[in-house]
Design an enzyme around this catalytic site. Sequence first.
Site, short mmCIF file in Angstrom:
data_model
loop_
_atom_site.label_atom_id
_atom_site.label_comp_id
_atom_site.label_asym_id
_atom_site.label_seq_id
_atom_site.Cartn_x
_atom_site.Cartn_y
_atom_site.Cartn_z
N ASP A 9 0.75 -1.01 -0.10
CA ASP A 9 0.03 -0.07 -0.05
C ASP A 9 1.03 1.24 0.01
O ASP A 9 1.91 1.01 0.52
CB ASP A 9 -0.82 -0.28 1.27
CG ASP A 9 -1.77 1.32 1.17
OD1 ASP A 9 -2.42 1.73 0.22
OD2 ASP A 9 -1.83 1.64 2.47
N ASP A 11 0.19 5.05 0.84
CA ASP A 11 -0.26 6.16 2.25
C ASP A 11 -0.04 5.35 3.46
O ASP A 11 -1.05 4.39 3.61
CB ASP A 11 -1.34 7.03 1.85
CG ASP A 11 -1.33 7.72 0.48
OD1 ASP A 11 -0.28 8.45 0.24
OD2 ASP A 11 -2.19 7.79 -0.19
#
Length: 175
Positions: A9, A11
């Site tokens: 992922d 952020d």
Amino acid sequence: MTIKTIFLDRDGVINKEVGYLHKIKDFEFIDGVFDACLYFQSLSYQIIIVTNQSGIGRGYYDEDAFRIVNNWMLSQFKNQGVNILDVFFCPHNPESNCDCRKPKPGMFNQANDKYNIDMKKSWMIGDKEADVQAANAAGIQNTVLVKSGHAIDEVSSKAEFILDSIGQVKTVINN
Ligand SMILES: [Zn+2]
């Protein structure tokens, strides 16, 4: 030929979570992310980023803004010797009910269609339960949640491992 992959992922895992990040000046790499990626490469993993970017669908920023930040991020990785194989992003808002927004597995399936990935040997590293759910739905059982992003419910989480940040992954990924 299949490839084993570390799915990341963005952020909260790669960069500090600031909420709808869309400017380079707000992008701050989390400590240890480059070392972790160099470590993945030493174990012959490819690295693919899968990121929900609903700020685009919500109209907070546009796809060009995302791409500017993305290209800058990739150049920073490259400067550190890290090759990111690809970045898949979902630009849709939650109401659009698309197939790509995590917790749905669409971005993982897109990656698999493009690269023929060995999901059983691959990993997902995220900061939200939706990352774990999406990975599991795509056939990835090796999951890590890091506490460097969103708050995590450690009791109910289905993640295989929970770590403070990506800087600690060497303790759980060994081959
Ligand atoms: Zn989508």
